[in-house]
Design a protein around this motif. Structure first.
Motif, short mmCIF file in Angstrom:
data_model
loop_
_atom_site.label_atom_id
_atom_site.label_comp_id
_atom_site.label_asym_id
_atom_site.label_seq_id
_atom_site.Cartn_x
_atom_site.Cartn_y
_atom_site.Cartn_z
N GLY B 58 -18.76 3.03 -5.44
CA GLY B 58 -19.09 2.57 -5.88
C GLY B 58 -19.21 1.53 -7.02
O GLY B 58 -19.68 -0.43 -7.54
N HIS B 59 -17.86 1.67 -7.59
CA HIS B 59 -16.70 0.41 -7.93
C HIS B 59 -16.11 -0.48 -7.59
O HIS B 59 -14.85 -1.12 -8.30
CB HIS B 59 -16.10 1.48 -9.53
CG HIS B 59 -17.78 2.42 -10.28
ND1 HIS B 59 -18.67 2.20 -10.53
CD2 HIS B 59 -17.63 3.63 -10.49
CE1 HIS B 59 -19.57 2.95 -11.25
NE2 HIS B 59 -18.41 3.82 -11.16
N GLU B 60 -16.06 -0.52 -6.47
CA GLU B 60 -15.06 -1.20 -5.83
C GLU B 60 -14.38 -2.63 -6.10
O GLU B 60 -15.69 -3.43 -6.70
CB GLU B 60 -14.99 -1.69 -4.25
CG GLU B 60 -14.89 -0.39 -3.53
CD GLU B 60 -16.12 0.78 -3.99
OE1 GLU B 60 -16.87 0.37 -4.49
OE2 GLU B 60 -16.09 1.83 -3.93
N PRO B 61 -13.38 -3.31 -6.07
CA PRO B 61 -12.14 -2.72 -6.14
C PRO B 61 -11.59 -1.32 -6.90
O PRO B 61 -10.83 -0.95 -6.21
CB PRO B 61 -11.29 -4.03 -6.24
CG PRO B 61 -11.98 -4.63 -7.35
CD PRO B 61 -13.38 -4.75 -7.05
N LEU B 62 -11.99 -0.86 -7.71
CA LEU B 62 -11.54 0.18 -8.25
C LEU B 62 -11.93 1.06 -7.33
O LEU B 62 -13.20 0.97 -7.39
CB LEU B 62 -12.33 0.40 -9.54
CG LEU B 62 -11.82 1.21 -10.32
CD1 LEU B 62 -10.89 0.73 -11.45
CD2 LEU B 62 -12.51 2.00 -11.45
N HIS B 63 -11.25 2.18 -7.10
CA HIS B 63 -9.64 2.03 -7.39
C HIS B 63 -9.00 1.87 -5.94
O HIS B 63 -7.92 1.74 -6.00
CB HIS B 63 -9.18 3.40 -7.39
CG HIS B 63 -10.05 3.82 -9.00
ND1 HIS B 63 -9.20 3.96 -10.42
CD2 HIS B 63 -11.27 4.62 -9.06
CE1 HIS B 63 -10.62 4.81 -11.21
NE2 HIS B 63 -11.48 4.60 -10.54
N ALA B 64 -9.25 1.96 -5.05
CA ALA B 64 -8.52 1.98 -3.94
C ALA B 64 -7.84 0.54 -3.43
O ALA B 64 -7.12 0.24 -2.81
CB ALA B 64 -9.76 1.79 -2.72
N GLY B 65 -8.80 -0.57 -4.40
CA GLY B 65 -8.07 -1.95 -4.28
C GLY B 65 -6.60 -2.63 -4.73
O GLY B 65 -6.35 -3.29 -5.25
N TYR B 66 -6.27 -0.87 -6.28
CA TYR B 66 -5.12 -1.38 -6.95
C TYR B 66 -4.76 -0.05 -6.28
O TYR B 66 -3.14 0.18 -6.70
CB TYR B 66 -5.97 -0.49 -8.24
CG TYR B 66 -6.33 -1.63 -8.37
CD1 TYR B 66 -6.94 -3.41 -8.61
CD2 TYR B 66 -7.86 -0.90 -9.29
CE1 TYR B 66 -7.86 -4.04 -9.03
CE2 TYR B 66 -8.77 -2.46 -10.39
CZ TYR B 66 -8.56 -3.48 -9.72
OH TYR B 66 -9.60 -4.12 -10.34
N VAL B 67 -3.78 0.50 -5.17
CA VAL B 67 -3.46 0.65 -4.56
C VAL B 67 -1.95 -0.09 -4.02
O VAL B 67 -2.69 -0.81 -2.60
CB VAL B 67 -4.06 1.68 -3.94
CG1 VAL B 67 -2.97 2.55 -2.92
CG2 VAL B 67 -4.87 3.18 -4.09
N GLY B 68 -1.36 0.29 -4.20
CA GLY B 68 0.15 -0.36 -3.74
C GLY B 68 1.41 -1.09 -4.46
O GLY B 68 1.09 0.05 -5.59
N PHE B 69 2.25 -2.18 -4.69
CA PHE B 69 3.65 -1.49 -5.49
C PHE B 69 2.67 -2.07 -6.81
O PHE B 69 2.35 -3.38 -6.11
CB PHE B 69 3.77 -2.89 -4.55
CG PHE B 69 5.22 -3.58 -5.32
CD1 PHE B 69 6.83 -2.73 -5.21
CD2 PHE B 69 5.36 -4.17 -6.14
CE1 PHE B 69 8.02 -3.36 -5.99
CE2 PHE B 69 6.93 -4.66 -7.26
CZ PHE B 69 7.60 -4.39 -6.61
N GLY B 70 3.75 -1.45 -7.45
CA GLY B 70 3.66 -1.70 -8.68
C GLY B 70 2.25 -1.44 -9.40
O GLY B 70 2.09 -2.06 -11.11
N MET B 71 1.14 -0.30 -8.88
CA MET B 71 0.34 -0.32 -9.43
C MET B 71 -0.29 1.54 -9.23
O MET B 71 0.51 2.13 -9.79
CB MET B 71 -1.35 -1.37 -9.17
CG MET B 71 -2.16 -1.58 -9.89
SD MET B 71 -3.34 -2.44 -10.31
CE MET B 71 -4.30 -2.01 -10.87
N LEU B 72 -1.41 1.69 -8.57
CA LEU B 72 -0.97 2.67 -8.16
C LEU B 72 -0.97 3.58 -6.77
O LEU B 72 -0.46 2.76 -5.76
CB LEU B 72 -3.40 3.05 -7.33
CG LEU B 72 -4.15 3.09 -8.68
CD1 LEU B 72 -5.18 3.18 -8.60
CD2 LEU B 72 -3.70 4.09 -10.15
N ASP B 73 -0.47 4.44 -6.52
CA ASP B 73 -0.24 5.44 -6.03
C ASP B 73 -1.08 5.59 -4.49
O ASP B 73 -0.72 6.19 -3.51
CB ASP B 73 0.94 6.18 -5.75
CG ASP B 73 2.45 5.73 -6.57
OD1 ASP B 73 3.37 5.43 -5.84
OD2 ASP B 73 2.33 5.65 -7.32
#
Lengths: 335, 335
Positions: B58-73
């Motif tokens: 319900g807080h999107e893009p947090l957290h899935a939107g920040y998965v990728g190179f240079g941020m979250l795994d």
């Protein structure tokens, strides 16, 4: 009672917001105030075709959010949901003319088309070659409030990105106009609304929907669409948008598309991705290849809850230009 | 009457949305469904510290939107506004362990903290070194519904970006944890709400505001803030957020900050930029240098209308890591 928004004065919303935009993105843009337009910080770029778009405010990030490297050279904001006058369009056109001519990208609304035409005539009188591409990707209705013919909606974002990349690589004005026309001709969109929105200076919703009612084929200013229906499950709503799109521009098995799920401003991302899932399923069933995608709030109607789907039938050149670097406030990759 | 949202079934919202997210961003992520988490497509990255965050959806893009190179795994989504259980957090931790240990970035809510701790204990038993950083940047209230101590809000986005860049450049687990702690320690936020939001499975707003009433110091789940007041002009509202932030972490003339104006989901961008303008004015009056900025919907509360301001006091290393390339669904530059 004042309208419940984060504003100071309904009459100053566009000016104050543009000023904030200019402060936040001073590395990308300059904001001129009299008359008002947003222009690439490094404009005019010598020898490059300039691209100007614009229209009523309230659809942010369209258009100012797309000013920068690889996309627009200038954006001209009108009052909320109101076409800009020819004056600022002319000023923006002059500001981006680097000697290779200027392309106007205009959403098909009567006021926008007229005012961009007038500005183009005045620019021509000043010796600037101007061409215009009018976007009209909305399959919902033919003729509408404010529009003769189809409305220009989310496909405009794709036209701006791809034409912007063509201009950035050095294409001529005719070439940039050609690819912009080609993108528009291959883009189809349709939207729906769950709620209306409130224009700041109007202070009340422009239309009313019952608690269980939605509008299928909504325009981006809340113009009536095809029909009002009771709320249905998301998958059925996606079908109601994608079927008219695929009827209007049929796909063959193996055709490639860009699938764009756009939020109207107030729709949570979680709902847009849920809709994406169903749209991808429908396309897969038909053998259409989703070669590129875009999901988010890219052309909005203030705080309206709703979404639109856009399909762009892709060719190799469009994919290459879509992938080309872009650096704007709202769309950025490759640099 | 069903809740007016683009969903199929309130119980399937998170799963179906995650599935759509995985389809739309297959170049960046893999979505695992049992248990559910979103993980970098190339995980585990050998020798790199893995970073996992998560929390209620319900807080999107947090957290899935920040998965990728240079941020979250990896990102672990719970049900809407509900902490994920230890199981998927453990699975995500294992999936991103490249041998250099794993950092958990946890927003300070009692359930999140407990469940991440349990998962960390289980991962340790499996031989994975885990450290946790708990974000608590919200100056609005001390102790709240769901929270002992300050709540973790928008500063979390900045922690994830900067710690992610540190991990990407090869910092050790202790070093990545240190910079994450440092960002959290230098970040202060406060928010306000104009409207509530509706959790899909609840079907009705979690709180009620009168037509002319707003909540100052709102939490991201609609928890009560400092006070309810009558709507005021935007500039005054910005002052009401920025003053407690600057009182809590004073700035000296010449100090550099990152100014982050975040929308709660349903707020038009035009309002966020208008608020940015005033915040920039206040900072300029005090001689604070806005070295970096971020404006948009980055940590939301579904369709809530409102905003938060975050200031992060920057040092040279934070600026360097902020500027480092990032490639996620919601934040991308430099590649």
């Amino acid at each position: 009672m004042p309208v419940k928004k984060i504003i100071n004065d309904p009459k100053r919303v566009v000016d104050e917001s543009a000023a904030g935009f200019g402060l936040a993105h001073a590395d990308l843009v300059r904001v001129e105030m009299d008359p008002i337009y947003v222009v690439r910080a490094d404009a005019p770029v010598a020898g490059k075709v300039g691209i100007v778009s614009g229209g009523g405010s309230g659809h942010e990030p369209l258009h100012a959010g797309y000013v920068g490297f690889g996309m627009l050279d200038a954006a001209v904001p009108g009052a909320v949901f109101t076409s800009p006058t020819p004056d600022p369009i002319l000023a923006a056109t002059k500001a981006v003319d680097g000697g290779a001519g200027v392309l106007h990208i205009v959403k098909n609304y009567t006021g926008d088309v007229l005012n961009f035409e007038t500005a183009a005539d005045l620019a021509s009188a000043d010796g600037i070659t101007v061409r215009a591409v009018v976007t009209n990707d909305d399959v919902a209705v033919k003729d509408s409030l404010y529009t003769a013919g189809r409305r220009g909606v989310a496909g405009t974002v794709l036209v701006e990105k791809i034409a912007g990349a063509a201009a950035e690589r050095g294409d001529s004005l005719d070439e940039v106009a050609e690819i912009a026309e080609r993108v528009n001709a291959n883009a189809r969109s349709m939207g729906l609304a769950l709620t209306p929105c409130i224009v700041p200076h109007a202070g009340e919703p422009s239309f009313v929907l019952a608690e269980d009612e939605i509008e299928i084929g909504i325009g981006i200013h809340g113009e009536p669409g095809r029909e009002r229906i009771k709320l249905e499950p998301a998958d059925r709503l996606v079908d109601r948008l994608i079927e008219p799109i695929l009827e209007d521009l049929p796909y063959s098995e193996g055709d490639r598309t860009l699938l764009f799920v756009n939020g109207m401003g107030g729709t949570p991302l979680v709902e847009l991705y849920l809709a994406y899932r169903r749209a991808a399923e429908v396309l897969e069933e038909r053998g259409v290849v989703i070669a590129r995608s875009l999901v988010g709030n890219y052309i909005t109607s203030l705080e309206m809850q709703g979404m639109s789907l856009t399909l762009l039938k892709l060719d190799e050149e469009m994919i290459e230009l879509w992938d080309a670097p872009v650096h704007t406030a709202a769309l950025r990759w490759g640099r």
